[in-house]
Design an enzyme around this catalytic site. Structure first.
Site, PDB file in Angstrom:
ATOM      1  N   HIS A   1      -3.702  58.555  75.745  1.00 25.33           N
ATOM      2  CA  HIS A   1      -3.146  59.111  76.612  1.00 25.33           C
ATOM      3  C   HIS A   1      -2.533  60.360  76.313  1.00 25.33           C
ATOM      4  O   HIS A   1      -2.214  61.453  77.419  1.00 25.33           O
ATOM      5  CB  HIS A   1      -2.385  58.313  77.671  1.00 25.33           C
ATOM      6  CG  HIS A   1      -2.606  56.982  77.574  1.00 25.33           C
ATOM      7  ND1 HIS A   1      -2.140  55.918  76.562  1.00 25.33           N
ATOM      8  CD2 HIS A   1      -3.953  56.340  78.266  1.00 25.33           C
ATOM      9  CE1 HIS A   1      -2.780  54.605  77.215  1.00 25.33           C
ATOM     10  NE2 HIS A   1      -3.610  54.883  78.169  1.00 25.33           N
TER      11      HIS A   1
ATOM     12  N   ARG B   1       3.959  69.389  89.115  1.00 25.96           N
ATOM     13  CA  ARG B   1       5.294  69.683  88.992  1.00 25.96           C
ATOM     14  C   ARG B   1       5.690  70.075  87.505  1.00 25.96           C
ATOM     15  O   ARG B   1       6.651  70.904  87.099  1.00 25.96           O
ATOM     16  CB  ARG B   1       5.872  68.542  89.620  1.00 25.96           C
ATOM     17  CG  ARG B   1       7.538  68.652  89.686  1.00 25.96           C
ATOM     18  CD  ARG B   1       8.343  69.127  90.744  1.00 25.96           C
ATOM     19  NE  ARG B   1       7.792  69.769  91.804  1.00 25.96           N
ATOM     20  CZ  ARG B   1       8.393  69.523  93.037  1.00 25.96           C
ATOM     21  NH1 ARG B   1       9.458  68.852  93.042  1.00 25.96           N
ATOM     22  NH2 ARG B   1       7.952  70.043  94.101  1.00 25.96           N
TER      23      ARG B   1
ATOM     24  N   ARG C   1      -6.460  63.294  80.902  1.00 21.19           N
ATOM     25  CA  ARG C   1      -6.171  62.853  82.511  1.00 21.19           C
ATOM     26  C   ARG C   1      -5.546  63.849  83.277  1.00 21.19           C
ATOM     27  O   ARG C   1      -4.631  63.151  84.268  1.00 21.19           O
ATOM     28  CB  ARG C   1      -5.461  61.557  82.300  1.00 21.19           C
ATOM     29  CG  ARG C   1      -6.364  60.514  81.907  1.00 21.19           C
ATOM     30  CD  ARG C   1      -5.774  59.009  81.967  1.00 21.19           C
ATOM     31  NE  ARG C   1      -6.623  58.029  81.404  1.00 21.19           N
ATOM     32  CZ  ARG C   1      -7.043  56.988  81.933  1.00 21.19           C
ATOM     33  NH1 ARG C   1      -6.956  56.967  83.313  1.00 21.19           N
ATOM     34  NH2 ARG C   1      -7.977  56.244  81.281  1.00 21.19           N
TER      35      ARG C   1
ATOM     36  N   ILE D   1      12.865  62.846  86.633  1.00 19.00           N
ATOM     37  CA  ILE D   1      13.278  63.497  87.784  1.00 19.00           C
ATOM     38  C   ILE D   1      12.278  63.516  89.085  1.00 19.00           C
ATOM     39  O   ILE D   1      11.129  63.746  88.864  1.00 19.00           O
ATOM     40  CB  ILE D   1      13.522  65.194  87.600  1.00 19.00           C
ATOM     41  CG1 ILE D   1      12.122  65.618  86.639  1.00 19.00           C
ATOM     42  CG2 ILE D   1      14.677  65.470  86.711  1.00 19.00           C
ATOM     43  CD1 ILE D   1      12.291  67.105  86.316  1.00 19.00           C
TER      44      ILE D   1
ATOM     45  N   ASP E   1      13.307  61.603 101.715  1.00 20.01           N
ATOM     46  CA  ASP E   1      13.326  61.110 103.039  1.00 20.01           C
ATOM     47  C   ASP E   1      14.261  59.671 103.239  1.00 20.01           C
ATOM     48  O   ASP E   1      14.876  59.484 102.051  1.00 20.01           O
ATOM     49  CB  ASP E   1      11.964  60.507 103.312  1.00 20.01           C
ATOM     50  CG  ASP E   1      11.388  59.546 102.221  1.00 20.01           C
ATOM     51  OD1 ASP E   1      10.799  60.046 101.231  1.00 20.01           O
ATOM     52  OD2 ASP E   1      11.473  58.387 102.276  1.00 20.01           O
TER      53      ASP E   1
HETATM   54  N1  HPA Z   1       9.395  54.608  98.702  1.00 20.85           N
HETATM   55  C1  HPA Z   1       8.856  54.842  97.539  1.00 20.85           C
HETATM   56  N2  HPA Z   1       9.207  55.882  96.561  1.00 20.85           N
HETATM   57  C2  HPA Z   1       9.513  57.191  97.184  1.00 20.85           C
HETATM   58  C3  HPA Z   1      10.090  56.980  98.786  1.00 20.85           C
HETATM   59  C4  HPA Z   1       9.757  55.698  99.154  1.00 20.85           C
HETATM   60  O1  HPA Z   1      10.054  55.866 100.492  1.00 20.85           O
HETATM   61  N3  HPA Z   1      10.517  58.343  98.841  1.00 20.85           N
HETATM   62  C5  HPA Z   1      10.165  59.094  97.781  1.00 20.85           C
HETATM   63  N4  HPA Z   1       9.971  58.120  96.735  1.00 20.85           N
END
Ligand code: HPA
Length: 235
Positions: A5, A25, A44, A89, A204
């Protein structure tokens, strides 16, 4: 020596590697944060680069998503390329109201619903923990840079789209946030006696349903990068 890999030669990769999930990224970080980056892997499209930051050699490589993927890449970095410090990260979803969008989380420990540690045939449950040295340094750098951060447990989940909101049970145990890779990273590092740390920015919230808009995501990403790079060059 190349692996299935990774086509890098021994010596191409620094002893400290930053590990975003997304290989693009990794490319972006190399091109915007490192001096004189050179690409060591394209197998890959899991791009890996080595350059310098403030004159010190640092590498950055994508891991893909989930324990199986980060398990492969970090195992090879450790065992085939003599990497000693692995700093993931990434982004995470908040599982408690204390965490605000954009804030940083340092994973002191990782719980999991994955069976990654079954391979070790332990007579119990393995608690996957960060390197205290990396964690201590990252906290110190976050303080210096006046970046908001939390330190605690995360859940490394195998399942992004769940039938049941399992995060609620983990939140009752004080788990701060959910992501998908750190448990395997900590297992590989612990088994080999090297250092690892997961640093996340909250993208989130499971609790409120909010998610960061693209611009704010980029800003919190920059804070995370600064903390990660400053930590990386201390080792
Ligand atoms: N779940 C799993 N991994 C994640 C989430 C999530 O809501 N948000 C960012 N990475």
């Amino acid at each position: 020596m190349a692996t299935p890999h990774n086509e890098a030669n021994l010596g191409d990769i620094a002893k400290t590697v930053l590990l975003p999930g997304d290989p693009l990224r990794a490319k972006y970080i190399a091109e915007h944060f490192l001096e004189n980056p050179t690409c060591f892997n394209t197998v890959r499209n899991m791009f890996g680069y080595t350059g310098t930051y403030k004159g010190k050699k640092v590498s950055v490589m994508g891991t893909g998503m989930g324990c199986p993927s980060i398990g492969i890449y970090t195992y090879e970095l450790i065992h085939n390329y003599q990497v000693e410090n692995l700093i993931r990260i990434g982004s995470c979803g908040a599982a408690c109201t204390d965490l605000k969008l954009s804030e940083l989380v340092f994973a002191m420990g990782a719980c999991t619903d994955s069976n990654y540690a079954h391979q070790y045939e332990l007579p119990g449950t393995f608690s996957a923990t960060a390197s205290y040295e990396l964690l201590h340094e990252a906290v110190h750098k976050a303080e210096e840079l006046s970046v908001n951060y939390h330190v605690g447990n995360v859940l490394t989940s195998d399942i992004f789209y769940t039938e049941t909101p399992e995060w609620k049970s983990w939140a009752k145990m004080g788990v701060l946030a959910i992501e998908m890779e750190t448990y395997a990273l900590y297992c590989n590092a612990s088994r080999a006696g090297v250092r690892a740390l997961g640093i996340f920015s909250v993208s989130d919230s499971m609790v409120t349903g909010e998610a960061l808009p693209a611009k704010a995501r980029q800003e919190s990403f920059t804070d995370m990068m600064k903390v990660a790079l400053e930590t990386a060059i201390s080792f």
